[in-house]
Scaffold this active site. Structure first.
Site, PDB file in Angstrom:
ATOM      1  N   GLU A 102       0.656  -1.291  -0.042  1.00 23.11           N
ATOM      2  CA  GLU A 102      -0.017   0.054  -0.013  1.00 23.11           C
ATOM      3  C   GLU A 102       0.851   1.140  -0.198  1.00 23.11           C
ATOM      4  OE1 GLU A 102      -3.023   1.490  -0.095  1.00 23.11           O
ATOM      5  OE2 GLU A 102      -4.441  -0.012   0.510  1.00 23.11           O
ATOM      6  N   ASP A 103       0.473   2.255  -0.694  1.00 21.84           N
ATOM      7  CA  ASP A 103       0.905   3.658  -0.549  1.00 21.84           C
ATOM      8  C   ASP A 103       0.817   4.200   0.832  1.00 21.84           C
ATOM      9  OD1 ASP A 103      -1.530   3.837  -0.895  1.00 21.84           O
ATOM     10  OD2 ASP A 103      -1.595   5.738  -2.278  1.00 21.84           O
ATOM     11  N   ASP A 106      -4.916   4.855   5.965  1.00 23.04           N
ATOM     12  CA  ASP A 106      -5.714   5.836   6.611  1.00 23.04           C
ATOM     13  C   ASP A 106      -6.637   5.408   7.467  1.00 23.04           C
ATOM     14  OD1 ASP A 106      -6.174   8.681   7.001  1.00 23.04           O
ATOM     15  OD2 ASP A 106      -7.752   8.622   5.131  1.00 23.04           O
ATOM     16  N   PHE A 156      -3.068  15.486   4.975  1.00 21.46           N
ATOM     17  CA  PHE A 156      -3.310  14.928   3.640  1.00 21.46           C
ATOM     18  C   PHE A 156      -1.799  15.174   3.067  1.00 21.46           C
ATOM     19  CE2 PHE A 156      -4.406  14.862  -0.791  1.00 21.46           C
ATOM     20  CZ  PHE A 156      -5.131  13.874  -0.757  1.00 21.46           C
ATOM     21  N   ARG A 169       0.882  12.790  -8.471  1.00 16.37           N
ATOM     22  CA  ARG A 169       1.398  11.436  -8.271  1.00 16.37           C
ATOM     23  C   ARG A 169       3.018  11.431  -8.676  1.00 16.37           C
ATOM     24  NH1 ARG A 169      -2.650   7.738  -7.174  1.00 16.37           N
ATOM     25  NH2 ARG A 169      -4.315   8.188  -7.962  1.00 16.37           N
TER      26      ARG A 169
HETATM   27  P1  IMP Z   1      -8.272   4.335   3.613  1.00 17.60           P
HETATM   28  O1  IMP Z   1      -9.087   3.012   3.147  1.00 17.60           O
HETATM   29  O2  IMP Z   1      -9.112   5.220   4.362  1.00 17.60           O
HETATM   30  O3  IMP Z   1      -7.235   3.422   4.497  1.00 17.60           O
HETATM   31  O4  IMP Z   1      -7.568   4.914   2.285  1.00 17.60           O
HETATM   32  C1  IMP Z   1      -6.640   4.202   1.632  1.00 17.60           C
HETATM   33  C2  IMP Z   1      -6.517   5.129   0.367  1.00 17.60           C
HETATM   34  O5  IMP Z   1      -6.949   6.407   0.281  1.00 17.60           O
HETATM   35  C3  IMP Z   1      -5.127   5.290   0.033  1.00 17.60           C
HETATM   36  O6  IMP Z   1      -4.652   3.787  -0.874  1.00 17.60           O
HETATM   37  C4  IMP Z   1      -5.055   6.483  -0.790  1.00 17.60           C
HETATM   38  O7  IMP Z   1      -5.354   6.184  -2.157  1.00 17.60           O
HETATM   39  C5  IMP Z   1      -5.863   7.244  -0.358  1.00 17.60           C
HETATM   40  N1  IMP Z   1      -5.427   8.143   0.744  1.00 17.60           N
HETATM   41  C6  IMP Z   1      -5.506   8.399   2.179  1.00 17.60           C
HETATM   42  N2  IMP Z   1      -4.679   9.239   2.705  1.00 17.60           N
HETATM   43  C7  IMP Z   1      -4.402   9.902   1.685  1.00 17.60           C
HETATM   44  C8  IMP Z   1      -3.369  11.077   1.612  1.00 17.60           C
HETATM   45  O8  IMP Z   1      -3.184  11.807   2.781  1.00 17.60           O
HETATM   46  N3  IMP Z   1      -3.118  11.424   0.547  1.00 17.60           N
HETATM   47  C9  IMP Z   1      -3.521  10.764  -0.627  1.00 17.60           C
HETATM   48  N4  IMP Z   1      -4.243   9.739  -0.689  1.00 17.60           N
HETATM   49  C10 IMP Z   1      -4.656   9.365   0.634  1.00 17.60           C
END
Ligand code: IMP
Length: 178
Positions: A102-103, A106, A156, A169
């Site tokens: 994963e990148d 969150d 963010f 990106r």
């Molecule tokens: P989650 O499901 O809330 O854990 O979100 C995961 C996905 O949301 C990541 O794979 C990102 O694509 C996107 N995301 C969450 N936080 C950020 C951020 O700070 N910047 C950019 N993309 C984010």
């Protein structure tokens, strides 16, 4: 560059490419040790993970396979909570050692969804490797999250594969919203 502007938002430098590469090298070494003689399958979660995945793979010298899954749950800077699967998991994960790449983690909703799907295939093991992790945003603990590049505050970020409304990106470093 110390700051960038994307659409309506200003961002300032947060993690430099050198710092990211150093941390990635260490994660690679750890994976080489932990998965010696096991031939894991690394599954990158698109779009955000592609840069990290490419750099991480260059540090991995054990035998491994690569795949990608595409998921999107974000619009703008807030999670929509809805998960769309655009293209899916490989169908041969039974008895495999799976590592999800994963990148950023969150809320953890995306991962929770993917982990459920992976486990339905009865893999030998499943772990998660994420470049970034926002512990304060996490809704439920994720025991599989074993490899984390950087824990960051609930802010963010863009760059190094991460986007704001599809942009940013391609930035080499990671920036945070100001
Ligand atoms: P989650 O499901 O809330 O854990 O979100 C995961 C996905 O949301 C990541 O794979 C990102 O694509 C996107 N995301 C969450 N936080 C950020 C951020 O700070 N910047 C950019 N993309 C984010």
């Amino acid at each position: 560059m110390n700051s960038v502007n994307i659409e309506d938002k200003d961002f300032e430098i947060y993690l430099e490419n050198d710092q990211i590469n150093k941390r990635t090298r260490l994660i690679g070494i750890q994976l080489n040790v932990d998965y010696e003689n096991r031939c894991p399958i690394l599954i990158g979660v698109l779009n955000g993970s592609f840069v990290f995945m490419a750099d991480l793979l260059k540090e991995i010298d054990i035998s491994c396979e690569i795949a990608f899954i595409r998921i999107s749950s974000y619009k703008g800077i807030e999670s929509t909570g809805t998960i769309k699967e655009a293209f899916g998991l490989p169908e041969n994960l039974h008895n495999r050692d799976v590592i999800l790449i994963e990148d950023i983690v969150d809320t953890g909703l995306t991962l929770k969804y993917i982990l459920e799907k992976v486990k339905q295939q009865d893999p030998a093991s499943v772990k998660v490797c994420s470049l970034l992790f926002k512990p304060k945003a996490l809704l439920e603990p994720i025991p599989e999250l074993e490899y984390v590049g950087f824990e960051i505050p609930n802010e963010f970020v863009v760059g190094y594969g991460l986007d704001y409304n599809g942009l940013g990106r391609n930035l080499k470093d990671i920036y945070r919203a100001v």
